[in-house]
Design a protein around this motif. Structure first.
Motif, PDB file in Angstrom:
ATOM      1  N   LYS A   1       0.845  -1.192   0.000  1.00  0.00           N
ATOM      2  CA  LYS A   1       0.000   0.000   0.000  1.00  0.00           C
ATOM      3  C   LYS A   1       0.884   1.247   0.000  1.00  0.00           C
ATOM      4  CE  LYS A   1      -3.614   2.280   2.716  1.00  0.00           C
ATOM      5  NZ  LYS A   1      -4.434   2.199   3.954  1.00  0.00           N
ATOM      6  N   PHE A   2       1.932   1.196   0.795  1.00  0.00           N
ATOM      7  CA  PHE A   2       2.883   2.299   0.856  1.00  0.00           C
ATOM      8  C   PHE A   2       3.486   2.569  -0.526  1.00  0.00           C
ATOM      9  CE2 PHE A   2       7.236   3.784   1.157  1.00  0.00           C
ATOM     10  CZ  PHE A   2       7.150   4.859   2.031  1.00  0.00           C
ATOM     11  N   ILE A   3       3.934   1.502  -1.192  1.00  0.00           N
ATOM     12  CA  ILE A   3       4.562   1.644  -2.506  1.00  0.00           C
ATOM     13  C   ILE A   3       3.575   2.181  -3.539  1.00  0.00           C
ATOM     14  CG2 ILE A   3       5.534   0.308  -4.426  1.00  0.00           C
ATOM     15  CD1 ILE A   3       6.877  -1.456  -2.244  1.00  0.00           C
ATOM     16  N   LYS A   4       2.325   1.787  -3.403  1.00  0.00           N
ATOM     17  CA  LYS A   4       1.310   2.286  -4.334  1.00  0.00           C
ATOM     18  C   LYS A   4       1.150   3.800  -4.190  1.00  0.00           C
ATOM     19  CE  LYS A   4      -3.247   1.005  -6.101  1.00  0.00           C
ATOM     20  NZ  LYS A   4      -4.413   0.102  -5.925  1.00  0.00           N
ATOM     21  N   LYS A   5       1.245   4.281  -2.962  1.00  0.00           N
ATOM     22  CA  LYS A   5       1.109   5.711  -2.707  1.00  0.00           C
ATOM     23  C   LYS A   5       2.401   6.469  -2.986  1.00  0.00           C
ATOM     24  CE  LYS A   5      -2.611   5.512   0.708  1.00  0.00           C
ATOM     25  NZ  LYS A   5      -3.515   6.447  -0.004  1.00  0.00           N
ATOM     26  N   PHE A   6       3.541   5.790  -2.756  1.00  0.00           N
ATOM     27  CA  PHE A   6       4.844   6.431  -2.941  1.00  0.00           C
ATOM     28  C   PHE A   6       5.702   5.562  -3.862  1.00  0.00           C
ATOM     29  CE2 PHE A   6       3.286   7.481   1.335  1.00  0.00           C
ATOM     30  CZ  PHE A   6       3.231   8.864   1.248  1.00  0.00           C
ATOM     31  N   PRO A   7       5.342   5.501  -5.145  1.00  0.00           N
ATOM     32  CA  PRO A   7       6.013   4.572  -6.070  1.00  0.00           C
ATOM     33  C   PRO A   7       7.493   4.861  -6.308  1.00  0.00           C
ATOM     34  CG  PRO A   7       4.577   6.076  -7.266  1.00  0.00           C
ATOM     35  CD  PRO A   7       4.281   6.266  -5.811  1.00  0.00           C
ATOM     36  N   ASP A   8       7.924   6.072  -6.034  1.00  0.00           N
ATOM     37  CA  ASP A   8       9.324   6.426  -6.267  1.00  0.00           C
ATOM     38  C   ASP A   8      10.171   6.365  -4.999  1.00  0.00           C
ATOM     39  OD1 ASP A   8       8.813   6.899  -8.969  1.00  0.00           O
ATOM     40  OD2 ASP A   8       8.206   8.965  -8.576  1.00  0.00           O
ATOM     41  N   ASP A   9       9.644   5.754  -3.957  1.00  0.00           N
ATOM     42  CA  ASP A   9      10.353   5.665  -2.679  1.00  0.00           C
ATOM     43  C   ASP A   9      11.182   4.379  -2.639  1.00  0.00           C
ATOM     44  OD1 ASP A   9       9.656   6.888   0.504  1.00  0.00           O
ATOM     45  OD2 ASP A   9      10.960   5.174   0.158  1.00  0.00           O
TER      46      ASP A   9
END
Length: 226
Positions: free
Chosen positions: A91-99
């Motif tokens: 979920k985190f990656i979906k919101k912050f794909p460039d992290d």
């Protein structure tokens, strides 16, 4: 091999005490010593490799949502809910794909769940986003080492050390792979470098561990020493 069999199981730490809070800073928390011919994996420490964490934090400075999601993943991991931690990080990656840090964290959780191929893919994504991610290269090496893919592991450790030559844990991991491939002199040399780095960093626990490992290997190599 005789040397490998003689190494003490006291050096080995299980996964049971590992928390994602530690992984957040240090990467992977496995132990790093060989027993019965198997390499156990060494944990990078927080005061050695902080840059990737700082880099990830700077990608979305002040984001309460980002911080909350990471804290939630940490809490789930601490509770033993690896599936929940994975879902949270996705979920985190979906919101912050460039992290890159989120990808790295996901790789840690996947590796903890014994999903090596998925873990490697996640680490590689972190590297795609941040090419100088020494922790991620080291982590991939650790996955390969867990599969006895020694040459592949060596390649990744070399990449990590190319970014940070003073990465003591990567030097230790590299030494263990050298040792597994019958390159004892090179392994001991790499361990000596790691030892000097840990001493310079005033990391007494790591100094003690590497000194004990050096002693075990050297003693086992000499049949005249019991």
């Amino acid at each position: 091999m005789k040397v490998k069999r003689k190494l003490k199981s006291a050096f080995v730490q299980s996964f049971s005490g590992i928390t994602l809070s530690a992984i957040t800073v240090i990467g992977l928390s496995h132990s790093a010593l060989a027993v019965s011919g198997k390499v156990y994996l060494h944990s990078p420490e927080p005061d050695v490799q902080r840059q990737p964490q700082k880099l990830a934090q700077s990608s979305d400075t002040g984001s309460a949502e980002r911080s909350q999601l990471l804290q939630q993943a940490n809490a789930l991991f601490n509770q033993g809910d690896l599936t929940g931690a994975e879902e949270n990080l996705r979920k985190f990656i979906k919101k912050f794909p460039d992290d890159a840090f989120g990808r790295f964290q996901l790789g840690n959780v996947l590796f903890r769940q014994k999903k090596p191929d998925e873990a490697i893919s996640s680490y590689q994504e972190a590297i795609r986003l941040q090419s100088k991610y020494a922790l991620a290269y080291n982590a991939i090496g650790m996955v390969y080492a867990s599969q006895s893919r020694w040459e592949d592991a060596m390649t990744e450790y070399k990449k990590a050390l190319g970014i940070n030559p003073n990465y003591g844990e990567a030097l230790t991991n590299f030494a263990l792979v050298l040792w597994q491939t019958n390159k004892k002199d090179e392994a001991l040399s790499s361990l000596e470098k790691a030892l000097n780095i840990f001493k310079a960093q005033n990391r007494a626990e790591k100094v003690n561990q590497v000194e004990r490992l050096l002693k075990e290997i050297k003693t086992a190599e000499d049949p005249s020493v019991s």
